[in-house]
Design a protein around this motif. Structure first.
Motif, mmCIF file in Angstrom:
data_model
loop_
_atom_site.group_PDB
_atom_site.id
_atom_site.type_symbol
_atom_site.label_atom_id
_atom_site.label_comp_id
_atom_site.label_asym_id
_atom_site.label_seq_id
_atom_site.Cartn_x
_atom_site.Cartn_y
_atom_site.Cartn_z
ATOM 1 N N HIS A 1 0.845 -1.196 0.000
ATOM 2 C CA HIS A 1 0.000 0.000 0.000
ATOM 3 C C HIS A 1 0.890 1.259 0.000
ATOM 4 O O HIS A 1 0.652 2.199 0.755
ATOM 5 N N TRP A 2 1.884 1.237 -0.843
ATOM 6 C CA TRP A 2 2.890 2.289 -0.897
ATOM 7 C C TRP A 2 2.272 3.674 -1.062
ATOM 8 O O TRP A 2 2.650 4.624 -0.370
ATOM 9 N N ASP A 3 1.325 3.813 -1.956
ATOM 10 C CA ASP A 3 0.737 5.135 -2.189
ATOM 11 C C ASP A 3 0.017 5.674 -0.959
ATOM 12 O O ASP A 3 -0.106 6.893 -0.786
ATOM 13 N N ASP A 4 -0.464 4.788 -0.109
ATOM 14 C CA ASP A 4 -1.181 5.213 1.094
ATOM 15 C C ASP A 4 -0.253 5.558 2.249
ATOM 16 O O ASP A 4 -0.617 6.339 3.136
ATOM 17 N N VAL A 5 0.937 4.972 2.255
ATOM 18 C CA VAL A 5 1.811 5.124 3.421
ATOM 19 C C VAL A 5 3.046 5.975 3.142
ATOM 20 O O VAL A 5 3.742 6.401 4.071
ATOM 21 N N ARG A 6 3.324 6.279 1.900
ATOM 22 C CA ARG A 6 4.583 6.936 1.562
ATOM 23 C C ARG A 6 4.746 8.287 2.251
ATOM 24 O O ARG A 6 5.859 8.630 2.683
#
Length: 333
Positions: free
Chosen positions: A112-117
């Motif tokens: 969930h990179w886009d959510d946590v970056r």
């Protein structure tokens, strides 16, 4: 090939309203594993979930409650980590354990990179390197390569080292790479890491014969690192001493997960069926499994959502029935 080393893997679930109890259960499971003669206990890594978010910290506690069993991580996703800081933590826990730590790692962007970056790397997200180079940095720091250009005394009492401290001799040889693809198996062998292969693979050519794909990856690793260790991590649930209710729940759990094993899932991922049955039945199935036939070391995965008494029954049957049926002998203190 007789099974030489028997281990288990746990996710360490907890109730978010009372997390201490779940962590205590995990430590108790590790202690039980040592009493039963298991060679290794491994913990999963789950960020922003109700499982172990800090396996190194949990294993630091486990070092003080065990004396023999090896302690591993399967696996630490390095996309969440600074390799230098992680090297310090791993070396510290290895020293506390007396050289029993087996860190397993993997690479790739965080889930969930886009959510946590924005929370994880607010200023450097676009510059972060999630390739194998991140593992190579960790390897260099663990083996003692320089981490700074300054060393020596400063002031009256401070003394600076140019490498990660504490330095734990032998830890480099106990680092594992958790891989699902043929390329990962090859890379781990080329970099003289040990290799963790699990119940999830990523075939290169869309094949769905899990045992054969796993066997091919193990062979590729061993071609490049014949002395390296390989551990297989399937979900294996013996029912020898299970109650009727437990056995029914175990079979229902495996049946609910079976459909995902019939075709590739998501980005080409292949799942192994969970194995449930008596130790005699399981030994027969494993002996026919091409991946299992390539290894003499396993870390069978405990199912995610079972009860503490279920884990106790499963571990006991693994140690007292299935392990011996596969040629394994319990370790002694």
């Amino acid at each position: 090939m007789a099974l030489r080393r028997l281990g288990f893997l746990t996710i360490g679930l907890f109730d978010p309203a009372a997390p201490a109890a779940g962590h205590e259960t995990t430590l108790g499971i590790i202690e039980l594993g040592e009493r039963l003669g298991f060679d290794s206990a491994w913990v999963r890594h789950r960020h922003l979930q109700f499982g172990i978010s800090s396996p190194v910290a949990v294993l630091a506690a486990a070092t003080q409650r065990t004396s023999r069993i090896e302690l591993g991580t399967a696996v630490i996703p390095l996309g969440w980590e600074n390799p230098l800081r992680l090297a310090e933590d791993l070396a510290t826990v290895d020293v506390l354990s007396g050289g029993r730590l087996n860190p397993g790692v993997s690479v790739g962007p965080p889930m969930h990179w886009d959510d946590v970056r924005a929370a994880l790397y607010p200023d450097t997200a676009d510059a972060e390197d999630f390739t194998y180079e991140r593992v190579e940095r960790l390897l260099r720091f663990v083996e003692g390569s320089p981490a700074t250009t300054f060393r020596g005394p400063e002031g009256i009492v401070e003394e600076w080292s140019d490498r990660v401290e504490p330095h734990s001799a032998g830890l480099r040889e106990r680092l594992w790479y958790g891989g699902a693809s043929l390329r990962s198996a090859q890379w781990a062998g080329e970099h003289r890491m040990n290799f963790l292969t699990s119940s999830v693979l990523k075939p290169e050519d869309g094949r769905t014969d899990f045992p054969e794909v796993q066997a091919e990856q193990i062979d590729a690793f061993r071609d490049r690192h014949p002395e390296g260790r390989v551990s297989q991590g399937l979900v294996v649930i013996p029912t020898d001493s299970a109650t009727a209710d437990q056995a029914e729940r175990y079979r229902a759990y495996a049946a609910a997960r079976l459909p995902r094993t019939r075709t590739l899932q998501g980005p080409g991922m292949l799942f192994s069926p969970d194995l449930v049955g008596t130790s005699a039945e399981l030994a027969e199935q494993l002996s026919a499994h091409a991946g299992f036939r390539r290894v003499d070391e396993v870390a069978f995965a405990l199912p995610f959502s079972f009860r503490p008494e279920d884990y106790e029954q499963i571990l006991t049957d693994l140690a007292e029935h299935l392990g011996p049926a596969l040629g394994w002998t319990p370790a002694t203190d």
